[in-house]
Design a protein around this motif. Structure first.
Motif, PDB file in Angstrom:
ATOM      1  N   ASP A  84     -14.048  11.408   7.510  1.00 43.93           N
ATOM      2  CA  ASP A  84     -14.183  10.010   7.093  1.00 43.93           C
ATOM      3  C   ASP A  84     -13.232   9.682   5.947  1.00 43.93           C
ATOM      4  OD1 ASP A  84     -16.122   9.340   8.945  1.00 43.93           O
ATOM      5  OD2 ASP A  84     -17.794   9.784   7.600  1.00 43.93           O
ATOM      6  N   SER A  85     -13.151  10.557   4.947  1.00 44.12           N
ATOM      7  CA  SER A  85     -12.285  10.255   3.803  1.00 44.12           C
ATOM      8  C   SER A  85     -10.814  10.298   4.204  1.00 44.12           C
ATOM      9  CB  SER A  85     -12.566  11.222   2.650  1.00 44.12           C
ATOM     10  OG  SER A  85     -12.184  12.559   2.981  1.00 44.12           O
ATOM     11  N   PHE A  86     -10.443  11.232   5.081  1.00 38.44           N
ATOM     12  CA  PHE A  86      -9.061  11.289   5.541  1.00 38.44           C
ATOM     13  C   PHE A  86      -8.697  10.048   6.359  1.00 38.44           C
ATOM     14  CE2 PHE A  86      -6.978  15.746   5.405  1.00 38.44           C
ATOM     15  CZ  PHE A  86      -7.344  15.892   4.083  1.00 38.44           C
ATOM     16  N   ALA A  87      -9.594   9.629   7.250  1.00 38.37           N
ATOM     17  CA  ALA A  87      -9.321   8.441   8.064  1.00 38.37           C
ATOM     18  C   ALA A  87      -9.205   7.200   7.192  1.00 38.37           C
ATOM     19  CB  ALA A  87     -10.406   8.266   9.114  1.00 38.37           C
ATOM     20  N   ALA A  88     -10.027   7.118   6.132  1.00 39.42           N
ATOM     21  CA  ALA A  88      -9.962   5.973   5.228  1.00 39.42           C
ATOM     22  C   ALA A  88      -8.633   5.959   4.467  1.00 39.42           C
ATOM     23  CB  ALA A  88     -11.133   6.010   4.255  1.00 39.42           C
ATOM     24  N   MET A  89      -8.122   7.116   4.111  1.00 34.52           N
ATOM     25  CA  MET A  89      -6.842   7.182   3.413  1.00 34.52           C
ATOM     26  C   MET A  89      -5.716   6.610   4.268  1.00 34.52           C
ATOM     27  SD  MET A  89      -7.070  10.969   1.635  1.00 34.52           S
ATOM     28  CE  MET A  89      -5.321  10.994   1.187  1.00 34.52           C
ATOM     29  N   GLN A  90      -5.766   6.831   5.565  1.00 37.00           N
ATOM     30  CA  GLN A  90      -4.681   6.381   6.435  1.00 37.00           C
ATOM     31  C   GLN A  90      -4.554   4.867   6.487  1.00 37.00           C
ATOM     32  OE1 GLN A  90      -5.616   8.515  10.113  1.00 37.00           O
ATOM     33  NE2 GLN A  90      -3.928   9.918   9.704  1.00 37.00           N
ATOM     34  N   ALA A 117      -2.911  10.824  -5.218  1.00 39.68           N
ATOM     35  CA  ALA A 117      -3.959  10.221  -6.041  1.00 39.68           C
ATOM     36  C   ALA A 117      -5.277  10.154  -5.287  1.00 39.68           C
ATOM     37  CB  ALA A 117      -3.523   8.823  -6.482  1.00 39.68           C
ATOM     38  N   LEU A 118      -5.226   9.793  -4.000  1.00 40.86           N
ATOM     39  CA  LEU A 118      -6.452   9.706  -3.211  1.00 40.86           C
ATOM     40  C   LEU A 118      -7.056  11.082  -2.960  1.00 40.86           C
ATOM     41  CD1 LEU A 118      -5.420   6.929  -0.669  1.00 40.86           C
ATOM     42  CD2 LEU A 118      -7.140   6.740  -2.464  1.00 40.86           C
ATOM     43  N   LEU A 119      -6.214  12.097  -2.819  1.00 37.84           N
ATOM     44  CA  LEU A 119      -6.749  13.447  -2.640  1.00 37.84           C
ATOM     45  C   LEU A 119      -7.538  13.895  -3.867  1.00 37.84           C
ATOM     46  CD1 LEU A 119      -3.798  15.322  -0.868  1.00 37.84           C
ATOM     47  CD2 LEU A 119      -5.988  14.638   0.135  1.00 37.84           C
ATOM     48  N   GLU A 120      -7.207  13.337  -5.038  1.00 35.66           N
ATOM     49  CA  GLU A 120      -7.903  13.713  -6.270  1.00 35.66           C
ATOM     50  C   GLU A 120      -9.221  12.971  -6.458  1.00 35.66           C
ATOM     51  OE1 GLU A 120      -7.167  16.011  -8.328  1.00 35.66           O
ATOM     52  OE2 GLU A 120      -5.110  16.541  -7.778  1.00 35.66           O
ATOM     53  N   THR A 121      -9.487  11.967  -5.608  1.00 35.68           N
ATOM     54  CA  THR A 121     -10.675  11.136  -5.838  1.00 35.68           C
ATOM     55  C   THR A 121     -11.970  11.798  -5.427  1.00 35.68           C
ATOM     56  OG1 THR A 121     -10.422  10.048  -3.681  1.00 35.68           O
ATOM     57  CG2 THR A 121      -9.343   9.009  -5.599  1.00 35.68           C
ATOM     58  N   THR A 122     -11.910  12.841  -4.632  1.00 30.12           N
ATOM     59  CA  THR A 122     -13.125  13.543  -4.218  1.00 30.12           C
ATOM     60  C   THR A 122     -12.850  15.035  -4.156  1.00 30.12           C
ATOM     61  OG1 THR A 122     -14.798  13.762  -2.465  1.00 30.12           O
ATOM     62  CG2 THR A 122     -12.584  13.225  -1.775  1.00 30.12           C
ATOM     63  N   PRO A 123     -13.805  15.851  -4.584  1.00 25.14           N
ATOM     64  CA  PRO A 123     -13.552  17.304  -4.566  1.00 25.14           C
ATOM     65  C   PRO A 123     -13.611  17.911  -3.171  1.00 25.14           C
ATOM     66  CG  PRO A 123     -15.758  16.846  -5.383  1.00 25.14           C
ATOM     67  CD  PRO A 123     -15.079  15.523  -5.249  1.00 25.14           C
ATOM     68  N   LYS A 124     -14.344  17.265  -2.249  1.00 26.68           N
ATOM     69  CA  LYS A 124     -14.526  17.809  -0.906  1.00 26.68           C
ATOM     70  C   LYS A 124     -14.286  16.708   0.124  1.00 26.68           C
ATOM     71  CE  LYS A 124     -15.922  21.911  -2.364  1.00 26.68           C
ATOM     72  NZ  LYS A 124     -15.153  23.158  -2.110  1.00 26.68           N
ATOM     73  N   HIS A 125     -13.205  16.833   0.855  1.00 24.20           N
ATOM     74  CA  HIS A 125     -12.852  15.786   1.817  1.00 24.20           C
ATOM     75  C   HIS A 125     -13.507  16.021   3.174  1.00 24.20           C
ATOM     76  CE1 HIS A 125      -9.992  13.229  -0.297  1.00 24.20           C
ATOM     77  NE2 HIS A 125      -9.669  14.317  -0.984  1.00 24.20           N
TER      78      HIS A 125
END
Length: 772
Positions: free
Chosen positions: A529-535, A518-526
């Motif tokens: 920062d976005s990966f670290a926030a997901m963790q 679900a989080l991977l779908e929240t932004t088209p380009k990761h």
């Protein structure tokens, strides 16, 4: 009378003075064990000088002329900061804890000697290729140089225990054996099923393991009545290893996307393996540069390889597959010293094991072995049913050390896949990325069974359930450059039920994996920062799945109604500042306890954690409830609120998850000693719970003792920009400035780089004679 009072005064004063003097002397001795910061250090066997710089967090950057010299230097650094941890792990694996801690270590030692872990490591060491063996030998030389230089001052624990014994290459192999045992626990589930099945309705047994088809009605069930008592006793003796080997469960998260989904246009990868929290932690951060090659990430004190991280060309991480690689066999006696096989009676193989016990006489343990493996029932009931254990992770020919060495040198996902095939234990989902794409390979070896699904102990006398081989490499699941451009695993099922190799019957829920997707779908380009926030995301898909059903309840009392009103306004985030996570977790804990109590199952039984809870709530009925579950859910909520009210007061809105839920990092020995344990334990209010990406799993109370003690994110467009974090710190010395240095940053989701040119806090040059 005055004379008596004066004598009493001076005696008391003298005793206080003596106690203070002894305390000062003890503190001074411990202070002497703090590792110094030499500008130069002579290291026998070093072929060329090695330069090491340390940043403010005491993370080293090693620059060496060869990987062998780098391994020798790493051995010295590991010993400098983590020698007692290394010693404790090799002793736990080899069954030699009692030699230093006395009779308290005997349960562990008897189990490990019965399994023959050290014998397995010694046999596999002889099979390693020369280049891998050279690395292990160089690493051992570095460890021993530190021991020779420091003696009993090598770590504070040795002030009481005496000078540590030298390190040997086989001790590094033992680390892998221990990790393999920890990450493969099906024998525990088999024992639990075998002890419970004779007294439970088949539907109840199936509800305890949702998705499994085990239980009475299958051929193996005829064996269970005679086994129940023995299996129950054995279940209470399951291995309890030092940190990080503190739980029978395991979990991790990993995901990767290709360049279509990143801002840089290159693949990205994230990984945070979950293990038991401890002081010190499992991992030691390091960067190693040799000519034309870089390694950066998590090393494991005890081995010379990079276990998790990146090299010059690829990045990789692991999650546990959950494959069933252990089977229990019920052997039929043919006589006092023989057992039945398809080819007729065969004598038990007898193996004597001498266990040295600190402060007591040696104990000689006679281990019986069958063609399937060692007889573990002798640990509790030598005159009862004969239960032998077969373990793929202890099968001959384990080349995991060579496979990990190959992985460190791999330059592409294809080369990483070839290395994965040589990592023969444990069975793991290895996610890897290079600049061209992403791939997932399953490591390890899985038994190919003649019949059965491994969920219950099987007959050993007729060969009907024998293993006929071990499947590994390309025979196991693998996904290379998927068309979707994404790969995700959070310990859910890795392959469909009809996969050609049977992997196992019991699987974890997919709550974390669904949240990742679900989080991977929240932004088209990761980005990093976005990966670290997901963790460090704290939303529980488990909670959001169950809330609609829970909110349909209609309690009669004001307090449960107030609790449901709070949950109605909650989005499922396990935030430390909120009351709802505490209400929800306390409720689910009470409900799980009630489900087990309904069928007189001990709460400590080796049954799944939350997997049994979800179907009961979502379906509204379950064999575990004896029918509809509404009344049990209402009663559980009332009990949970009553329990927490006594602890936190009547105002539900004032309750805070972080006050109840703290991440605990305790020394494996000192942490259990009154008063001293407080000094040897770190605590910090923690987000998350068992079901969130910020995993902070619990046992017993609400303390978090299991989770992501390492996190890393990688962008293959610039591996130098990779980010890392461990907990609690680099040092295993309780008085070190670097024992707890990462704890707050870990909780806050912050990261550090392992760049080539850090701000230097101090540096050291290693020189040597070229001879050991």
């Amino acid at each position: 009378m005055k004379l008596v009072l004066r004598l009493l005064f001076w005696t008391t004063t003298s005793l206080i003075g003596l106690a203070a003097t002894l305390a000062i002397a003890a503190t001074a001795l411990v202070w002497l064990t703090l590792p110094d910061r030499p500008a130069t250090l002579t290291l026998p066997g070093l072929a060329a000088p090695v330069d090491i710089v340390f940043d403010a967090d005491n993370v080293p950057r090693i620059r060496a002329a060869s990987e062998t010299d780098a391994a020798r230097a790493l051995g010295t650094l590991h010993a400098r900061e983590r020698l007692f941890q290394m010693d404790l792990t090799r002793r736990a694996a080899a069954g030699e804890l009692a030699e230093i801690i006395g009779a308290l270590g005997l349960p562990n030692d008897r189990q490990m000697r019965t399994l023959g872990v050290r014998r397995s490591a010694e046999a596999d060491l002889k099979l390693l290729p020369p280049d891998t063996l050279a690395l292990l030998e160089a690493y051992a030389g570095g460890v021993n140089a530190w021991i020779a230089a420091r003696g009993r001052l090598a770590a504070p624990e040795y002030l009481a225990l005496g000078t540590p014994r030298p390190w040997a290459p086989v001790d590094s192999v033992l680390w892998g054996k221990m990790m393999g045992l920890y990450l493969s626990g099906n024998w525990k589930a088999e024992l639990a099923r075998a002890s419970l099945a004779p007294r439970l309705d088949p539907a109840v047994l199936d509800a305890l393991w949702p998705g499994s088809v085990g239980g009475p009605g299958r051929p193996e069930a005829s064996l269970l009545p005679a086994l129940s008592a023995t299996a129950g006793k054995l279940a209470t003796l399951l291995p309890r290893f030092p940190a990080p080997f503190t739980l029978p469960e395991s979990a991790s998260d990993e995901w990767a996307v290709d360049g279509r989904f990143t801002a840089s246009g290159a693949p990205m990868l994230a990984g945070d393996p979950h293990l038991g929290f401890g002081m010190p932690g499992t991992w030691y951060l390091a960067r190693i540069d040799t000519p034309g090659h870089t390694l950066a990430g998590a090393t494991a004190p005890g081995v010379p390889f990079l276990v998790l991280g990146r090299n010059t060309d690829i990045a990789w991480t692991f999650t546990t597959t959950g494959a069933d690689v252990q089977d229990l066999f019920v052997e039929l006696k043919a006589g006092p010293d023989t057992y039945v096989t398809p080819d007729g009676p065969r004598p038990f193989t007898l193996r004597p094991e001498t266990i040295h016990i600190r402060g007591a006489d040696d104990e000689v343990l006679t281990v019986r072995e069958t063609r399937h493996g060692p007889v573990i029932s002798d640990l509790t009931d030598p005159d009862g049913p004969v239960l032998a254990i077969a373990m793929a992770n202890l099968a001959p020919g384990d080349l995991a050390a060579a496979g990990l060495h190959d992985l460190n040198r791999a330059r592409t996902t294809a080369e990483a896949g070839a290395a994965a095939a040589r990592i023969t234990a444990p069975v793991q989902n290895m996610l890897v990325a290079d600049r061209a794409g992403i791939a997932l390979y399953v490591t390890g070896r899985v038994p190919v069974r003649r019949a059965g699904d491994g969920t219950l102990p099987a007959k050993g006398n007729d060969g009907s359930h024998d293993w006929i081989g071990l499947a590994g490499g390309d025979a196991l699941p693998h996904h290379i450059h998927p068309a979707s451009g994404r790969l995700v695993n959070g310990n859910e099922r890795i392959a469909p039920p009809d996969f050609p190799v049977f992997l196992g019957q019991d699987w974890n829920g997919d709550w974390r994996a669904r949240r990742i997707r679900a989080l991977l779908e929240t932004t088209p380009k990761h980005t990093l920062d976005s990966f670290a926030a997901m963790q460090v995301d704290t939303l529980s898909t488990f909670a959001t799945d169950l809330l609609p059903a829970l909110l349909r309840l209609t309690p009669d009392d004001d307090k449960p109604r107030a609790a449901l009103a709070l949950l109605r306004d909650w989005d499922g985030r396990m935030d430390p500042s909120l009351p709802q996570p505490l209400i929800f977790n306390a409720w689910m804990r009470q409900f799980r306890t009630a489900l087990l109590a309904h069928d007189l199952i001990e709460p400590s039984a080796a049954v799944p954690g939350w997997e049994m809870v979800a179907p009961a709530i979502l379906d509204g009925t379950s064999p575990l409830c004896g029918g509809p579950c509404g009344a049990m859910l209402r009663d559980s909520l009332a009990r949970a609120l009553g329990e927490q009210t006594l602890l936190r007061g009547p105002d539900l809105k004032s309750w805070r998850w972080g006050e109840a839920h703290q991440a605990v990092f305790a020394h494996p020995l000192l942490g259990a000693i009154p008063v001293l344990g407080g000094l040897a334990t770190g605590r910090i209010a923690s987000p998350g719970d068992d079901t969130t990406l910020f995993r902070a799993a619990m046992r017993g109370g609400f303390d978090a003792i299991h989770g992501a003690a390492f996190r890393a994110v990688y962008d293959l467009s610039d591996l130098e920009a990779s980010r890392f974090m461990i907990a609690p710190g680099q040092s295993g010395h309780l008085m070190s400035d670097h024992a707890w240095t990462f704890l707050s940053r870990w909780r806050e989701g912050r990261t550090i780089p392992l760049d080539a040119t850090p701000i230097v806090a101090w540096q050291m040059k290693l020189t040597g004679t070229g001879k050991e």
